[in-house]
Design a protein around this motif. Structure first.
Motif, short mmCIF file in Angstrom:
data_model
loop_
_atom_site.label_atom_id
_atom_site.label_comp_id
_atom_site.label_asym_id
_atom_site.label_seq_id
_atom_site.Cartn_x
_atom_site.Cartn_y
_atom_site.Cartn_z
N UNK A 222 6.64 -18.11 -42.38
CA UNK A 222 7.49 -16.99 -41.95
C UNK A 222 6.66 -15.78 -41.53
N UNK A 223 5.56 -16.04 -40.82
CA UNK A 223 4.71 -14.97 -40.31
C UNK A 223 4.46 -15.20 -38.82
N UNK A 224 3.91 -14.19 -38.16
CA UNK A 224 3.55 -14.28 -36.75
C UNK A 224 2.10 -13.81 -36.61
N UNK A 225 1.45 -14.17 -35.51
CA UNK A 225 0.07 -13.73 -35.33
C UNK A 225 -0.10 -12.74 -34.17
N UNK A 226 0.99 -12.47 -33.42
CA UNK A 226 1.01 -11.43 -32.40
C UNK A 226 2.31 -10.65 -32.53
N UNK A 227 2.28 -9.38 -32.15
CA UNK A 227 3.51 -8.58 -32.25
C UNK A 227 4.49 -8.93 -31.13
N UNK A 228 4.00 -9.47 -30.03
CA UNK A 228 4.85 -9.89 -28.91
C UNK A 228 4.12 -11.03 -28.21
N UNK A 231 3.92 -9.94 -24.06
CA UNK A 231 3.04 -8.80 -23.76
C UNK A 231 2.53 -8.20 -25.07
N UNK A 232 1.60 -8.89 -25.70
CA UNK A 232 1.13 -8.44 -27.02
C UNK A 232 0.30 -7.16 -26.95
N UNK A 233 0.41 -6.37 -28.00
CA UNK A 233 -0.41 -5.17 -28.13
C UNK A 233 -1.18 -5.16 -29.45
N UNK A 234 -0.84 -6.13 -30.34
CA UNK A 234 -1.46 -6.12 -31.66
C UNK A 234 -1.59 -7.53 -32.21
N UNK A 235 -2.72 -7.80 -32.86
CA UNK A 235 -2.95 -9.08 -33.55
C UNK A 235 -2.52 -8.92 -35.00
N UNK A 388 9.46 -23.26 -32.15
CA UNK A 388 9.16 -21.93 -31.62
C UNK A 388 8.19 -22.11 -30.46
N UNK A 389 8.42 -21.37 -29.39
CA UNK A 389 7.63 -21.52 -28.18
C UNK A 389 6.20 -21.03 -28.37
N UNK A 390 5.28 -21.70 -27.69
CA UNK A 390 3.92 -21.18 -27.60
C UNK A 390 3.96 -19.79 -26.97
N UNK A 391 2.97 -18.94 -27.24
CA UNK A 391 2.92 -17.64 -26.57
C UNK A 391 2.85 -17.80 -25.05
N UNK A 392 3.51 -16.92 -24.34
CA UNK A 392 3.49 -16.97 -22.87
C UNK A 392 2.42 -16.07 -22.27
#
Length: 434
Positions: A222-228, A231-235, A388-392
């Motif tokens: 139940x965690x994520x490794x990018x904020x978006x 268009x990520x801005x934070x790891x 859950x989709x891979x990051x785009x």
């Protein structure tokens, strides 16, 4: 009397002359014209170029798909442009730079190519042609979207399941894994299935996994490794739940010792070989393993659901490469029709016959062709729904490869996950922010 005869004779002569005149006119008159038969509409021959990479089995199926399409489209010739993964994208880039392109393309990392303007807007085309987009999970389409537009659809999903060796479970008198499996019970079962000789060397392991899929285990906790992911801005690796998930993976190898060493599992082909040799009881993997397992003599196996971690909601991976269409196509109508066929049920079922993919098309995924197997194919259906989709973001590839290099220290047991994350964060942050 004579006069009457002459009158009759004159009347006969008049009739003969009139008949002759009419007959002559009839013979000299032009024959009535018949309407000309309509000539069949001339259909110009069209050659479409279809590009893809893939293993030998994929090439063979693609050839069958092209041949089947040509049978019912006499004026269409499908020219297949194959290139291995190592040179496939470079070849496309060269073609695009020269103003040419295959008409239909098998692609991954679609947003980065959509940004260049080389892909057709499939969202508009599918609406105009009443293409059934309900056949796809919305999550699976994220990898094919850019700036709110759709540029393709996936061929398959990289759904992960738990393969298990029934013989090894039977020998240990252990129940087969089911939906109730948790991370803790997985460790217990894997430890019970691990065997060592008198020197402490393992002759059989309870579990193996691909360490490069670390993002799946972060999601499972139940965690994520990018904020978006677009268009990520934070790891976000510093999230305690993300660190815990990474450490859980490393502990399977170095603390519980129920999984093979990193040297053995860093090559995924080695994992499947050990499973087929009855040296591993459980393996986390995808559908592509099945043909080899089916062909292995005396291998008794099935599939089960992934465990839940710390009571969190189930998670899996959603996504795979798929089909796009060129914005430069000289035959957009014909190219779209072929694209619709390649992505449709008939072509998808040809891939299902190979037992190598989890089809992205939900109608095919839930069809008898996919479900009626010697193994529990319903597990793939249920796990796909949790994907859950891979990051785009186009930065994911570099982030993933760099993370893999740092995380090796966790898998080898040289460092704890929190220390590795602290060390990696400056470089990973730089990748995202620059």
């Amino acid at each position: 009397m004579f006069t009457r005869k002459r009158s009759v004779l004159s009347l006969i002569v008049c009739f003969v002359m009139l008949f002759t005149l009419l007959t002559g006119c009839s013979q000299n008159a032009p024959a009535p014209t018949q309407p000309a038969a309509a000539e069949p509409e001339k259909v110009e021959p069209v050659t479409l170029v279809w590009s893809y990479w893939g293993d030998p089995w994929e090439i063979e199926i693609n050839k069958k798909i092209a041949a089947k399409y040509e049978e019912t489209h006499q004026n269409i010739k499908i020219e297949q442009q194959y290139a291995p993964w190592s040179s496939y994208f470079e070849k496309l880039e060269t073609q695009w730079a020269g103003g040419t392109s295959p008409d239909v393309m098998f692609l991954t990392n679609v947003p980065s190519y959509a940004e260049k303007g080389v892909l057709a807007d499939m969202g508009t085309l599918t609406k105009e042609n009443n293409y059934n987009m309900d056949d796809y999970y919305p999550e699976s389409l994220k990898l094919f979207q850019y700036e709110g537009k759709l540029y393709g659809v996936p061929r398959d999903n990289d759904t992960k399941v738990l393969f298990y060796n029934k013989k090894l479970f039977d020998d240990a008198k252990l129940p087969y894994p089911d939906k109730s499996l948790t991370w803790d019970s997985l460790i217990t079962t894997a430890s019970q299935l691990t065997k060592r000789d008198g020197t402490g060397r393992a002759s059989q392991y309870g579990l193996a996994f691909d360490p490069n899929t670390w993002f799946l285990y972060i999601w499972m906790n139940n965690a994520q490794f990018l904020d978006d992911y677009d268009k990520p801005t934070k790891v976000l690796f510093e999230d305690p739940k993300a660190i815990e998930a990474l450490q859980n993976m490393g502990d399977l190898i170095n603390k519980h010792k129920c999984a093979p060493s990193y040297e053995l599992i860093k090559d995924s082909s080695q994992i499947s070989q050990m499973f087929m040799a009855n040296q591993i009881a459980m393996v986390v993997g995808n559908h592509a393993l099945i043909p080899s397992f089916i062909q292995t003599k005396d291998l008794s196996w099935d599939v089960a659901y992934l465990p839940t971690m710390n009571g969190n909601p189930k998670k899996n991976i959603m996504g795979g490469a798929g089909y796009t269409m060129s914005s430069m196509s000289r035959h957009p109508k014909e190219a779209y029709e072929f694209w619709a066929y390649v992505t449709g049920p008939e072509a998808q079922k040809m891939f299902v016959d190979s037992k190598l993919i989890v089809p992205a098309n939900k109608a095919v995924l839930n069809s008898d062709e996919f479900l009626k197997q010697s193994y529990n194919a319903q597990v793939f259906v249920d796990e796909t729904a949790e994907g859950q989709s891979y990051p785009t973001t186009s930065k994911f590839s570099q982030l993933w490869m760099t993370s893999n290099q740092y995380f090796e220290g966790i898998w080898t047991g040289e460092k704890r996950a929190d220390a590795v994350v602290k060390e990696a964060m400056p470089e990973l942050t730089k990748i995202i922010t620059e």
